[in-house]
Design a protein around this motif. Structure first.
Motif, PDB file in Angstrom:
ATOM      1  N   LYS A 250     -28.175  46.954 103.103  1.00 56.20           N
ATOM      2  CA  LYS A 250     -27.414  46.109 104.030  1.00 56.20           C
ATOM      3  C   LYS A 250     -26.256  46.871 104.704  1.00 56.20           C
ATOM      4  CE  LYS A 250     -28.405  41.561 101.938  1.00 56.20           C
ATOM      5  NZ  LYS A 250     -29.787  41.650 102.344  1.00 56.20           N
ATOM      6  N   GLY A 251     -26.461  48.182 104.847  1.00 50.44           N
ATOM      7  CA  GLY A 251     -25.445  49.000 105.510  1.00 50.44           C
ATOM      8  C   GLY A 251     -25.520  48.888 107.024  1.00 50.44           C
ATOM      9  N   ARG A 252     -24.593  49.599 107.681  1.00 51.92           N
ATOM     10  CA  ARG A 252     -24.524  49.543 109.153  1.00 51.92           C
ATOM     11  C   ARG A 252     -25.593  50.431 109.795  1.00 51.92           C
ATOM     12  NH1 ARG A 252     -19.095  51.403 111.580  1.00 51.92           N
ATOM     13  NH2 ARG A 252     -19.994  50.659 113.523  1.00 51.92           N
ATOM     14  N   ALA A 253     -26.094  49.960 110.906  1.00 51.83           N
ATOM     15  CA  ALA A 253     -27.102  50.738 111.645  1.00 51.83           C
ATOM     16  C   ALA A 253     -26.561  52.115 112.026  1.00 51.83           C
ATOM     17  CB  ALA A 253     -27.545  49.969 112.891  1.00 51.83           C
ATOM     18  N   VAL A 254     -25.271  52.194 112.362  1.00 48.10           N
ATOM     19  CA  VAL A 254     -24.728  53.487 112.797  1.00 48.10           C
ATOM     20  C   VAL A 254     -24.776  54.509 111.658  1.00 48.10           C
ATOM     21  CG1 VAL A 254     -22.262  52.992 112.330  1.00 48.10           C
ATOM     22  CG2 VAL A 254     -22.914  54.602 114.171  1.00 48.10           C
ATOM     23  N   ASP A 255     -24.551  54.047 110.424  1.00 44.03           N
ATOM     24  CA  ASP A 255     -24.651  54.968 109.280  1.00 44.03           C
ATOM     25  C   ASP A 255     -26.105  55.368 109.050  1.00 44.03           C
ATOM     26  OD1 ASP A 255     -21.885  54.886 108.745  1.00 44.03           O
ATOM     27  OD2 ASP A 255     -22.109  53.000 107.649  1.00 44.03           O
ATOM     28  N   ALA A 256     -26.987  54.408 109.242  1.00 40.92           N
ATOM     29  CA  ALA A 256     -28.417  54.689 109.036  1.00 40.92           C
ATOM     30  C   ALA A 256     -28.919  55.737 110.031  1.00 40.92           C
ATOM     31  CB  ALA A 256     -29.219  53.393 109.181  1.00 40.92           C
ATOM     32  N   VAL A 257     -28.565  55.584 111.310  1.00 43.31           N
ATOM     33  CA  VAL A 257     -29.098  56.534 112.305  1.00 43.31           C
ATOM     34  C   VAL A 257     -28.470  57.917 112.135  1.00 43.31           C
ATOM     35  CG1 VAL A 257     -29.819  54.785 113.989  1.00 43.31           C
ATOM     36  CG2 VAL A 257     -27.516  55.776 114.175  1.00 43.31           C
ATOM     37  N   GLU A 258     -27.207  57.936 111.731  1.00 46.97           N
ATOM     38  CA  GLU A 258     -26.594  59.257 111.482  1.00 46.97           C
ATOM     39  C   GLU A 258     -27.324  59.945 110.318  1.00 46.97           C
ATOM     40  OE1 GLU A 258     -22.485  59.416 110.203  1.00 46.97           O
ATOM     41  OE2 GLU A 258     -22.409  61.597 110.459  1.00 46.97           O
ATOM     42  N   ALA A 259     -27.583  59.180 109.256  1.00 45.25           N
ATOM     43  CA  ALA A 259     -28.279  59.762 108.095  1.00 45.25           C
ATOM     44  C   ALA A 259     -29.666  60.269 108.483  1.00 45.25           C
ATOM     45  CB  ALA A 259     -28.380  58.731 106.972  1.00 45.25           C
ATOM     46  N   GLY A 260     -30.372  59.506 109.306  1.00 43.60           N
ATOM     47  CA  GLY A 260     -31.703  59.924 109.747  1.00 43.60           C
ATOM     48  C   GLY A 260     -31.637  61.217 110.548  1.00 43.60           C
ATOM     49  N   ALA A 261     -30.701  61.287 111.477  1.00 35.65           N
ATOM     50  CA  ALA A 261     -30.574  62.496 112.313  1.00 35.65           C
ATOM     51  C   ALA A 261     -30.147  63.692 111.464  1.00 35.65           C
ATOM     52  CB  ALA A 261     -29.585  62.242 113.435  1.00 35.65           C
ATOM     53  N   ARG A 262     -29.257  63.465 110.516  1.00 32.06           N
ATOM     54  CA  ARG A 262     -28.811  64.562 109.634  1.00 32.06           C
ATOM     55  C   ARG A 262     -29.979  65.109 108.813  1.00 32.06           C
ATOM     56  NH1 ARG A 262     -23.369  65.484 108.179  1.00 32.06           N
ATOM     57  NH2 ARG A 262     -24.085  66.100 106.102  1.00 32.06           N
ATOM     58  N   TYR A 263     -30.850  64.205 108.398  1.00 31.58           N
ATOM     59  CA  TYR A 263     -32.010  64.663 107.617  1.00 31.58           C
ATOM     60  C   TYR A 263     -32.795  65.698 108.434  1.00 31.58           C
ATOM     61  CZ  TYR A 263     -36.618  64.891 105.650  1.00 31.58           C
ATOM     62  OH  TYR A 263     -37.800  65.374 105.148  1.00 31.58           O
ATOM     63  N   MET A 264     -33.018  65.341 109.682  1.00 36.15           N
ATOM     64  CA  MET A 264     -33.817  66.229 110.542  1.00 36.15           C
ATOM     65  C   MET A 264     -33.071  67.544 110.805  1.00 36.15           C
ATOM     66  SD  MET A 264     -36.741  65.516 111.607  1.00 36.15           S
ATOM     67  CE  MET A 264     -37.920  66.513 112.477  1.00 36.15           C
ATOM     68  N   GLU A 265     -31.783  67.451 111.030  1.00 34.41           N
ATOM     69  CA  GLU A 265     -30.996  68.672 111.280  1.00 34.41           C
ATOM     70  C   GLU A 265     -30.985  69.592 110.059  1.00 34.41           C
ATOM     71  OE1 GLU A 265     -27.781  66.563 114.346  1.00 34.41           O
ATOM     72  OE2 GLU A 265     -27.252  66.865 112.250  1.00 34.41           O
ATOM     73  N   GLY A 266     -31.114  68.977 108.890  1.00 33.74           N
ATOM     74  CA  GLY A 266     -31.050  69.755 107.655  1.00 33.74           C
ATOM     75  C   GLY A 266     -32.376  70.417 107.307  1.00 33.74           C
ATOM     76  N   THR A 267     -33.431  70.035 108.020  1.00 32.57           N
ATOM     77  CA  THR A 267     -34.748  70.594 107.719  1.00 32.57           C
ATOM     78  C   THR A 267     -34.893  71.894 108.491  1.00 32.57           C
ATOM     79  OG1 THR A 267     -35.416  68.308 107.810  1.00 32.57           O
ATOM     80  CG2 THR A 267     -37.170  69.882 107.502  1.00 32.57           C
ATOM     81  N   LEU A 268     -34.393  72.963 107.918  1.00 30.57           N
ATOM     82  CA  LEU A 268     -34.219  74.177 108.721  1.00 30.57           C
ATOM     83  C   LEU A 268     -35.517  74.914 109.042  1.00 30.57           C
ATOM     84  CD1 LEU A 268     -30.845  75.625 107.461  1.00 30.57           C
ATOM     85  CD2 LEU A 268     -31.325  74.351 109.529  1.00 30.57           C
ATOM     86  N   ASN A 269     -36.606  74.499 108.403  1.00 26.44           N
ATOM     87  CA  ASN A 269     -37.864  75.136 108.800  1.00 26.44           C
ATOM     88  C   ASN A 269     -38.499  74.373 109.953  1.00 26.44           C
ATOM     89  OD1 ASN A 269     -38.545  72.873 107.503  1.00 26.44           O
ATOM     90  ND2 ASN A 269     -40.100  73.768 106.170  1.00 26.44           N
ATOM     91  N   CYS A 270     -37.761  73.462 110.525  1.00 27.07           N
ATOM     92  CA  CYS A 270     -38.309  72.646 111.603  1.00 27.07           C
ATOM     93  C   CYS A 270     -37.618  72.977 112.917  1.00 27.07           C
ATOM     94  CB  CYS A 270     -38.140  71.183 111.243  1.00 27.07           C
ATOM     95  SG  CYS A 270     -38.229  70.114 112.632  1.00 27.07           S
ATOM     96  N   CYS A 271     -38.051  72.328 113.910  1.00 29.66           N
ATOM     97  CA  CYS A 271     -37.666  72.691 115.268  1.00 29.66           C
ATOM     98  C   CYS A 271     -36.436  71.943 115.780  1.00 29.66           C
ATOM     99  CB  CYS A 271     -38.859  72.407 116.152  1.00 29.66           C
ATOM    100  SG  CYS A 271     -39.775  71.010 115.545  1.00 29.66           S
ATOM    101  N   VAL A 272     -35.973  70.941 115.047  1.00 22.33           N
ATOM    102  CA  VAL A 272     -34.721  70.274 115.441  1.00 22.33           C
ATOM    103  C   VAL A 272     -33.598  70.955 114.665  1.00 22.33           C
ATOM    104  CG1 VAL A 272     -33.431  68.112 115.246  1.00 22.33           C
ATOM    105  CG2 VAL A 272     -35.838  68.078 115.907  1.00 22.33           C
ATOM    106  N   GLY A 273     -32.458  71.149 115.281  1.00 15.13           N
ATOM    107  CA  GLY A 273     -31.334  71.743 114.556  1.00 15.13           C
ATOM    108  C   GLY A 273     -31.366  73.263 114.600  1.00 15.13           C
ATOM    109  N   LEU A 274     -30.632  73.886 113.686  1.00 22.54           N
ATOM    110  CA  LEU A 274     -30.452  75.341 113.761  1.00 22.54           C
ATOM    111  C   LEU A 274     -31.747  76.120 113.544  1.00 22.54           C
ATOM    112  CD1 LEU A 274     -26.990  75.717 111.986  1.00 22.54           C
ATOM    113  CD2 LEU A 274     -27.507  76.030 114.414  1.00 22.54           C
ATOM    114  N   GLY A 275     -32.756  75.478 112.984  1.00 22.97           N
ATOM    115  CA  GLY A 275     -34.054  76.133 112.828  1.00 22.97           C
ATOM    116  C   GLY A 275     -34.862  76.122 114.117  1.00 22.97           C
TER     117      GLY A 275
END
Ligand code: SD4
Length: 338
Positions: A56-81
């Motif tokens: 029951k958290g806020r949508a803004v926290d949810a979308v930030e967490a989702g985007a951070r997940y992708m940014e943290g996946t450094l073998n992928c094409c989003v983010g520093l990888g």
């Protein structure tokens, strides 16, 4: 005065609009919470966002967490990888927007692992919406973000070295079949499957509030300093808590020319379903230059206030991921050409 003939003509023209509006307004179902993300890679992104939404958290926290997940996946094409620009430098774009129309954005930031969180910090602690380049990096460092290595990921290094042989800048993003579309199209794995460099997600939380976020390394081998649609509020992302939210993927320049996600949300305000709203924005891009549109991809993804989602793309190949209490799946978008 409206004569009978004109009246009949007008009512015939307005019939499809009327029925589409009705189909939305008569639908009393309400799905919340729900999160939708671009591409099949959105599935784990949704899983991450869901942890917040289910609690029951806020949508803004949810979308930030989702985007951070992708940014943290450094073998992928989003983010520093992700793939670098043509000078061999990875520059990242990201943005976030909440239910109060607060928004934050970073363009062409270097060596920062989580640009979406820098965007959120800009949103919450400055009077500004967008910081770019060196200024964005300076702001991030002043606010506790760490300076990451400037080394390319192994995959990006390989693709960049390959690209340097011809240095042919020929952006064709996310078109399904590489071989059909010219000698070299960046953003494809060796098997020809699209290698997406952008993650956009929008969510409706259990309180009925909407937010969205986008994060990307942008178009591969772009001119240094190029910023696409992804961090531009109204292009790559738009949220209106009264109506709905939308995000985009594909050739950012085409999205920017029509303020794509703003168009989608305004269409939903007029009563169109999310899918039809996305289709109308796609048609606007195609109408501007039909021949050019045949050579590129743009996809829009939208979610309305009732938790109804829809997408539309120029070409076959755009897919999106959905998660709610009743479904978790990857859905192929409808498309114009094909
Ligand atoms: C851009 N819209 O920088 C992004 C690219 C993208 O999957 O969506 N790639 O133009």
């Amino acid at each position: 005065m409206l004569n009978r003939r004109k009246f009949l003509h007008l009512s015939a023209l307005s019939f499809p609009v009327f029925s589409i509006k009705n189909s939305l307004h008569n639908d009393d179902t309400q799905t919340k919470p729900i999160v939708v993300s671009t591409w099949d890679s959105g599935k784990p992104v949704n899983t991450e966002a869901w942890k917040t939404l289910a609690a029951k958290g806020r949508a803004v926290d949810a979308v930030e967490a989702g985007a951070r997940y992708m940014e943290g996946t450094l073998n992928c094409c989003v983010g520093l990888g992700g793939y670098p620009d043509r000078d061999g430098i990875v520059t990242l774009d990201a943005c976030i927007m909440d239910e109060h129309a607060n928004c934050g954005s970073v363009g062409a930031i270097e060596r920062i692992k989580h640009p979406v969180s820098v965007a959120r910090k800009i949103m919450e602690s400055t009077p500004h919406v967008m910081l770019v380049g060196e200024g964005a990096q300076k702001f991030a460092l002043e606010n506790g973000f760490e300076l990451a290595s400037k080394d390319l990921s192994a995959d990006a290094r390989k693709e960049y070295d390959q690209w340097l042989i011809k240095s042919n800048y020929h952006p064709e993003i996310n078109i399904e079949n590489k071989k059909q579309n010219g000698p070299y199209a960046p953003n494809f794995f060796d098997d020809g499957s699209p290698n997406h460099d952008t993650m956009g997600l929008v969510a409706l939380d259990s309180s009925g509030n909407m937010s969205g976020a986008v994060t990307t390394s942008g178009m591969a081998f772009k001119i240094h300093g190029r910023v696409g649609d992804s961090p531009i509020i109204g292009a790559g992302l738009f949220v209106d808590n009264e109506v709905g939210a939308a995000t985009s993927s594909g050739v950012g320049e085409e999205v920017m020319r029509i303020c794509g996600t703003h168009v989608v949300v305004e269409m939903m305000r007029q009563g169109y379903s999310p899918e039809i709203a996305c289709r109308k924005a796609i048609e606007r891009i195609i109408k501007r230059d039909r021949e050019k549109a045949k050579t590129l991809q743009v996809g829009f993804l939208a979610l309305n206030k009732k938790g109804i989602y829809g997408a539309y793309a120029i070409q076959k190949g755009f897919v999106f991921s959905v998660k709610s209490n009743t479904e978790e799946r990857i859905i192929p978008s409808k498309y114009f050409f094909g």
